[in-house]
Design a protein around this motif. Structure first.
Motif, PDB file in Angstrom:
ATOM      1  N   PHE A  48      38.479 102.331  17.684  1.00 37.01           N
ATOM      2  CA  PHE A  48      39.323 103.160  18.565  1.00 37.01           C
ATOM      3  C   PHE A  48      39.758 104.350  17.908  1.00 37.01           C
ATOM      4  CE2 PHE A  48      43.505 103.960  20.122  1.00 37.01           C
ATOM      5  CZ  PHE A  48      43.201 104.388  21.500  1.00 37.01           C
ATOM      6  N   ALA A  49      40.321 104.015  16.702  1.00 33.44           N
ATOM      7  CA  ALA A  49      41.076 105.222  16.049  1.00 33.44           C
ATOM      8  C   ALA A  49      39.942 106.268  15.606  1.00 33.44           C
ATOM      9  CB  ALA A  49      41.817 104.760  14.362  1.00 33.44           C
ATOM     10  N   ARG A  50      38.773 106.078  15.270  1.00 36.07           N
ATOM     11  CA  ARG A  50      37.584 106.906  14.949  1.00 36.07           C
ATOM     12  C   ARG A  50      37.413 107.608  16.250  1.00 36.07           C
ATOM     13  NH1 ARG A  50      35.766 102.794  11.835  1.00 36.07           N
ATOM     14  NH2 ARG A  50      34.184 102.101  13.406  1.00 36.07           N
ATOM     15  N   ASP A  51      37.394 106.977  17.564  1.00 39.72           N
ATOM     16  CA  ASP A  51      37.192 107.570  18.632  1.00 39.72           C
ATOM     17  C   ASP A  51      38.092 108.851  18.953  1.00 39.72           C
ATOM     18  OD1 ASP A  51      35.138 105.687  18.951  1.00 39.72           O
ATOM     19  OD2 ASP A  51      35.863 104.725  20.751  1.00 39.72           O
ATOM     20  N   ILE A  52      39.436 108.327  18.823  1.00 37.61           N
ATOM     21  CA  ILE A  52      40.604 109.343  18.962  1.00 37.61           C
ATOM     22  C   ILE A  52      40.464 110.628  18.235  1.00 37.61           C
ATOM     23  CG2 ILE A  52      42.897 109.632  18.962  1.00 37.61           C
ATOM     24  CD1 ILE A  52      42.078 107.832  21.471  1.00 37.61           C
ATOM     25  N   VAL A  53      40.165 110.304  16.928  1.00 37.48           N
ATOM     26  CA  VAL A  53      40.031 111.326  15.927  1.00 37.48           C
ATOM     27  C   VAL A  53      39.004 112.294  16.452  1.00 37.48           C
ATOM     28  CG1 VAL A  53      39.622 111.815  13.290  1.00 37.48           C
ATOM     29  CG2 VAL A  53      41.307 110.173  14.027  1.00 37.48           C
ATOM     30  N   LEU A  54      37.784 111.837  16.745  1.00 36.64           N
ATOM     31  CA  LEU A  54      36.543 112.549  16.789  1.00 36.64           C
ATOM     32  C   LEU A  54      36.827 113.238  18.403  1.00 36.64           C
ATOM     33  CD1 LEU A  54      33.730 113.486  16.291  1.00 36.64           C
ATOM     34  CD2 LEU A  54      32.997 111.288  17.683  1.00 36.64           C
ATOM     35  N   MET A  55      37.450 112.742  19.138  1.00 37.74           N
ATOM     36  CA  MET A  55      37.976 113.664  20.458  1.00 37.74           C
ATOM     37  C   MET A  55      38.785 114.652  19.896  1.00 37.74           C
ATOM     38  SD  MET A  55      39.062 110.218  22.760  1.00 37.74           S
ATOM     39  CE  MET A  55      39.970 111.189  24.332  1.00 37.74           C
ATOM     40  N   LEU A 115      46.581 104.078  11.474  1.00 33.53           N
ATOM     41  CA  LEU A 115      45.330 103.910  11.821  1.00 33.53           C
ATOM     42  C   LEU A 115      44.541 105.264  12.097  1.00 33.53           C
ATOM     43  CD1 LEU A 115      44.414 100.658  14.098  1.00 33.53           C
ATOM     44  CD2 LEU A 115      43.467 101.335  11.751  1.00 33.53           C
ATOM     45  N   ILE A 116      45.129 105.884  12.973  1.00 30.05           N
ATOM     46  CA  ILE A 116      44.743 107.067  13.317  1.00 30.05           C
ATOM     47  C   ILE A 116      44.648 108.124  11.962  1.00 30.05           C
ATOM     48  CG2 ILE A 116      45.003 109.380  14.607  1.00 30.05           C
ATOM     49  CD1 ILE A 116      46.056 107.539  16.884  1.00 30.05           C
ATOM     50  N   THR A 117      45.544 108.148  11.418  1.00 31.36           N
ATOM     51  CA  THR A 117      46.039 108.951  10.079  1.00 31.36           C
ATOM     52  C   THR A 117      44.779 108.627   8.941  1.00 31.36           C
ATOM     53  OG1 THR A 117      48.342 109.194  10.705  1.00 31.36           O
ATOM     54  CG2 THR A 117      47.679 109.597   8.323  1.00 31.36           C
ATOM     55  N   ARG A 118      44.563 107.324   8.792  1.00 34.83           N
ATOM     56  CA  ARG A 118      43.599 106.847   7.878  1.00 34.83           C
ATOM     57  C   ARG A 118      42.202 107.478   8.117  1.00 34.83           C
ATOM     58  NH1 ARG A 118      44.073 100.884   8.066  1.00 34.83           N
ATOM     59  NH2 ARG A 118      42.051 100.893   7.132  1.00 34.83           N
ATOM     60  N   HIS A 119      41.710 107.555   9.596  1.00 36.53           N
ATOM     61  CA  HIS A 119      40.592 108.180   9.801  1.00 36.53           C
ATOM     62  C   HIS A 119      40.438 109.509   9.993  1.00 36.53           C
ATOM     63  CE1 HIS A 119      40.045 103.787  10.880  1.00 36.53           C
ATOM     64  NE2 HIS A 119      38.497 104.053  10.619  1.00 36.53           N
ATOM     65  N   GLY A 120      41.640 110.310   9.433  1.00 37.23           N
ATOM     66  CA  GLY A 120      41.550 111.673   9.471  1.00 37.23           C
ATOM     67  C   GLY A 120      42.255 112.558  10.570  1.00 37.23           C
ATOM     68  N   GLY A 121      43.196 111.750  11.412  1.00 39.25           N
ATOM     69  CA  GLY A 121      44.006 112.434  12.656  1.00 39.25           C
ATOM     70  C   GLY A 121      45.019 112.872  12.174  1.00 39.25           C
ATOM     71  N   GLY A 177      48.505 120.512  17.319  1.00 35.30           N
ATOM     72  CA  GLY A 177      47.210 119.924  16.777  1.00 35.30           C
ATOM     73  C   GLY A 177      47.447 118.246  16.460  1.00 35.30           C
ATOM     74  N   PHE A 178      48.625 117.780  16.847  1.00 34.68           N
ATOM     75  CA  PHE A 178      48.961 116.354  16.771  1.00 34.68           C
ATOM     76  C   PHE A 178      48.415 115.461  17.959  1.00 34.68           C
ATOM     77  CE2 PHE A 178      52.105 118.521  14.254  1.00 34.68           C
ATOM     78  CZ  PHE A 178      52.003 118.046  12.866  1.00 34.68           C
ATOM     79  N   ILE A 179      48.382 114.424  17.627  1.00 32.38           N
ATOM     80  CA  ILE A 179      47.852 113.236  18.399  1.00 32.38           C
ATOM     81  C   ILE A 179      49.122 112.161  18.897  1.00 32.38           C
ATOM     82  CG2 ILE A 179      46.568 111.341  19.117  1.00 32.38           C
ATOM     83  CD1 ILE A 179      44.550 112.461  16.802  1.00 32.38           C
ATOM     84  N   PRO A 180      49.839 112.443  20.184  1.00 31.11           N
ATOM     85  CA  PRO A 180      51.026 111.792  20.392  1.00 31.11           C
ATOM     86  C   PRO A 180      50.564 110.251  20.552  1.00 31.11           C
ATOM     87  CG  PRO A 180      50.876 113.814  21.736  1.00 31.11           C
ATOM     88  CD  PRO A 180      49.487 113.457  21.145  1.00 31.11           C
ATOM     89  N   VAL A 181      51.188 109.355  20.185  1.00 27.52           N
ATOM     90  CA  VAL A 181      51.160 107.805  20.504  1.00 27.52           C
ATOM     91  C   VAL A 181      52.525 107.426  20.874  1.00 27.52           C
ATOM     92  CG1 VAL A 181      50.655 105.752  19.523  1.00 27.52           C
ATOM     93  CG2 VAL A 181      49.555 107.688  18.449  1.00 27.52           C
ATOM     94  N   ILE A 182      52.508 107.097  22.330  1.00 25.14           N
ATOM     95  CA  ILE A 182      53.797 106.584  23.218  1.00 25.14           C
ATOM     96  C   ILE A 182      53.852 105.268  23.222  1.00 25.14           C
ATOM     97  CG2 ILE A 182      54.925 107.120  25.126  1.00 25.14           C
ATOM     98  CD1 ILE A 182      53.098 109.704  25.462  1.00 25.14           C
ATOM     99  N   ALA A 183      54.745 104.832  22.791  1.00 25.79           N
ATOM    100  CA  ALA A 183      55.484 103.451  23.172  1.00 25.79           C
ATOM    101  C   ALA A 183      56.149 103.498  24.788  1.00 25.79           C
ATOM    102  CB  ALA A 183      56.423 102.742  22.405  1.00 25.79           C
TER     103      ALA A 183
END
Length: 297
Positions: A48-55, A115-121, A177-183
């Motif tokens: 999932f994290a890789r998918d989000i980063v690739l997007m 997780l997202i950060t570890r995969h380059g996001g 250029g950031f990916i928001p992650v919302i709780a």
């Protein structure tokens, strides 16, 4: 080690199939509700994290909204507090709400960001309290009983629904250029915190952002007809008919209603997909077949 001719041809086919979708969605916003097995299985989590980063790398603006029910239940059990549910919703007193905030806004949210950060996001975690993102109101639950002439009002504590969304902080992050992650934690007019269903938050965020797509990850293959066959490519009117005739019922109904509300409010399409499928988000976005139910306005 080089690819075989057959494997190379398959890779080329997949890349070629994805190109029109990448062109179509570049610069658009896609809101993804992350939950179910995809949140607990380590392989699925990494995928999932890789998918989000690739997007993000191909120009799409992903916004992630996550749940965390099992993780909340696990911590409550560890501290010896019983979980109680009414019509599928967790009864949330003040002590339980503290745990909800700790788990959703802390442990789960930061795990996803990491997780997202570890995969380059470049991800940033938020709750509805940040930037006045989610205003909530207390959810009023009523239940009809044979013994009473009027419905019984049930107080389930700090459980809320979305009153309003101010997405300016999300817009700011996306433009940077950031990916928001919302709780899915909101604040009421009384200043109290409220736990809100993550599907509902994802749907409302998609509406306010004018998203191209809303993607809801589930533990099912999607919406099934009465013969157990997967339904996809549905219009809002067809979904209304399926609700009316009882095909859509039970636990799937709230998700479908959330998706339906989104497409009726301007979101181009909503997808209910099987999060147990590796890389389900990419498969749904970039292939002709997809992995779930698609609903259009």
């Amino acid at each position: 080690m080089s690819l075989s001719t057959e494997k190379a041809a398959e890779v080329a086919r997949v890349l070629g199939e994805s190109l029109p979708y990448i062109r179509r969605f570049s610069g658009r916003t896609v809101v993804v509700k992350y939950g179910g097995n995809a949140m607990v299985d380590e392989t699925l989590k990494s995928g999932f994290a890789r998918d989000i980063v690739l997007m993000r790398l191909v120009g799409i603006n992903p916004v992630v909204v996550h749940g965390g029910g099992p993780q909340i239940g696990s911590l409550l059990e560890k501290i010896g507090k019983e979980s109680r549910f009414v019509e599928g919703m967790r009864v949330t007193d003040s002590e339980t709400m503290d745990v909800v905030e700790m788990v959703l806004g802390g442990l789960v949210n930061k795990d996803i960001v990491n997780l997202i950060t570890r995969h380059g996001g470049r991800a940033v975690g938020l709750t509805g309290k940040d930037g006045d993102l989610i205003r909530a109101r207390k959810l009023k639950l009523s239940r009809k009983t044979p013994d009473l002439d009027v419905p019984e009002i049930i107080d389930i504590g700090h459980v809320g629904e979305v009153a309003s969304i101010d997405a300016s902080v999300v817009d700011m992050l996306v433009s940077g250029g950031f990916i928001p992650v919302i709780a899915p934690i909101g604040v009421g007019e009384d200043g109290r915190s409220y736990n809100i269903n993550a599907d509902l938050v994802a749907g409302r965020v998609a509406e306010v952002l004018g998203a191209e797509k809303l993607i809801l990850l589930t533990n099912t293959t999607g919406l099934l007809d009465q013969d157990g066959k997967l339904l996809t490519g549905l219009t809002a009117a067809e979904v209304d008919d399926l609700i009316e005739d009882g095909t859509i019922h039970g636990g799937m109904l709230p998700k479908i209603q959330c998706a339906l509300s989104a497409v009726k409010s301007g979101v181009r399409s909503a997808h209910i997909i099987d999060g147990r499928v590796p890389n389900a988000v990419l498969v749904e976005l970039f292939t002709d077949e997809g992995v779930g139910t698609l609903i259009r306005g």
